[in-house]
Design a protein around this motif. Structure first.
Motif, short mmCIF file in Angstrom:
data_model
loop_
_atom_site.label_atom_id
_atom_site.label_comp_id
_atom_site.label_asym_id
_atom_site.label_seq_id
_atom_site.Cartn_x
_atom_site.Cartn_y
_atom_site.Cartn_z
N MET A 2 0.74 -1.65 -0.47
CA MET A 2 -0.18 0.13 -0.09
C MET A 2 0.75 1.18 0.23
SD MET A 2 -2.95 0.76 2.42
CE MET A 2 -3.83 2.90 2.25
N ASP A 3 1.59 1.68 0.60
CA ASP A 3 2.61 2.65 0.84
C ASP A 3 3.65 2.50 -0.36
OD1 ASP A 3 2.67 2.58 3.68
OD2 ASP A 3 4.21 1.85 3.99
N ARG A 30 0.37 7.39 7.75
CA ARG A 30 -0.44 6.08 6.64
C ARG A 30 -1.08 5.63 7.28
NH1 ARG A 30 2.40 5.42 1.96
NH2 ARG A 30 2.90 7.28 1.50
N ALA A 31 -1.28 5.16 8.62
CA ALA A 31 -2.49 4.54 9.44
C ALA A 31 -3.39 5.00 9.36
CB ALA A 31 -2.27 4.22 10.86
N ARG A 34 -5.85 4.18 6.44
CA ARG A 34 -5.53 2.54 5.66
C ARG A 34 -6.81 2.48 7.21
NH1 ARG A 34 -2.25 -1.37 4.51
NH2 ARG A 34 -0.34 -0.75 5.09
N LEU A 37 -9.84 3.52 5.50
CA LEU A 37 -9.78 2.97 4.31
C LEU A 37 -10.77 1.71 5.31
CD1 LEU A 37 -7.28 2.61 1.81
CD2 LEU A 37 -9.91 3.71 1.54
N GLN A 38 -10.34 0.89 5.49
CA GLN A 38 -11.00 -0.34 6.57
C GLN A 38 -12.54 0.06 7.31
OE1 GLN A 38 -8.14 -0.85 8.97
NE2 GLN A 38 -6.69 -2.70 8.22
N SER A 134 -5.30 -4.95 -5.39
CA SER A 134 -5.00 -3.72 -5.05
C SER A 134 -3.87 -3.22 -6.38
CB SER A 134 -3.76 -4.43 -4.17
OG SER A 134 -2.66 -5.69 -4.91
#
Length: 273
Positions: A2-3, A30-31, A34, A37-38, A134
């Motif tokens: 993802m990064d 970045r967390a 993420r 999105l989750q 992805s």
């Protein structure tokens, strides 16, 4: 991974309604992206059973679950530069053995012009391209790229560097991580009643997505049985998107002259030399 995919160029900058300060950008952790999105995926899973595709309307309610859902979905739509159009019933290619067929034009004008030049000189045909789920965010925005030997490579380069293609669906499905059903008989026709109304209930994790690409027959292509490897990005353009629900893919060959003629005729409606 993802990064790698969401680098600074591809990372969203999201604003809360009425604010001029970004609530999410590349400079944030970045967390946070993420987690957003989750959270959106979980929300979709809860709502889609009741509302189908209209779960999207729920995102824009007066009091949304998360005020960043709307800006995130807006960024996803606005950043997609591909032209995607569901094929009409009479235009679907029966040999592809799925009702979920779409026109997919992802090449910018200059790339399309370069392809047409190669096509005029070398001729063209059609191949499948399979890729993990992805990777489709980037494919829809940038087209197919030769990522062999880079950090973005996801399936190795056993047959050399280039864009990997196949003359049959089974080979490309393997690159998508799909289960392959090697039967060539038509799959049972699904009941599309809910599809027509927009109330789709498919689990997105079970969908197998592949592109049908037009490929200029340039001499650079390495052909190893069903696998073709093209190092020249300008020689490969996406033309159609096919989706197989349920995680399985039937065995389909793109070597039949009638199928190639039908795909060429459809392509010709939306592209010009």
């Amino acid at each position: 991974r993802m990064d790698l995919l969401f680098n600074q160029e591809n990372f969203p900058t999201l604003f809360l309604p009425g604010s001029s300060e970004p609530a999410l950008s590349y400079t944030h952790n970045r967390a946070k992206f993420r987690a957003l999105l989750q959270e959106l995926a979980s929300y979709r899973q809860r709502e889609v059973g009741q509302h189908g595709i209209y779960w999207l309307n729920q995102v824009y309610r007066e009091v949304p679950i998360n005020p960043l859902f709307g800006p995130l979905l807006g960024w996803i739509w606005d950043s997609n530069r591909s032209y995607v159009l569901a094929l009409a019933d009479e235009d679907r290619v029966p040999e592809l053995i799925t009702p979920f067929q779409y026109l997919l034009l992802s090449a910018p004008p200059e790339m399309e012009a370069a392809f047409q030049t190669l096509k005029a000189k070398h001729g063209s045909t059609f191949c499948f391209h399979g890729s993990g789920s992805s990777n489709w965010h980037c494919i829809l925005r940038q087209g197919l790229k030769n990522c062999s030997g880079t950090k973005l490579m996801s399936a190795g380069q056993a047959h050399g560097a280039g864009i990997y293609l196949a003359r049959d669906s089974s080979t490309s499905a393997g690159y998508s991580g799909a289960h392959v059903s090697r039967q060539e008989s038509p799959m049972p026709k699904p009941d599309l009643t809910r599809e027509v109304t927009g109330s789709r209930s498919h689990n997105p994790d079970s969908l197998v997505i592949m592109a049908v690409c037009e490929v200029a027959n340039v001499p650079d292509i390495t052909k190893k049985s069903q696998i073709w490897v093209c190092p020249l990005e300008a020689a490969v353009v996406t033309r159609f998107l096919v989706v197989y629900p349920g995680g399985g893919v039937p065995h389909v060959q793109l070597t039949d002259t009638q199928v190639i003629d039908r795909l060429s005729a459809l392509t010709g409606r939306w592209t010009q030399p």
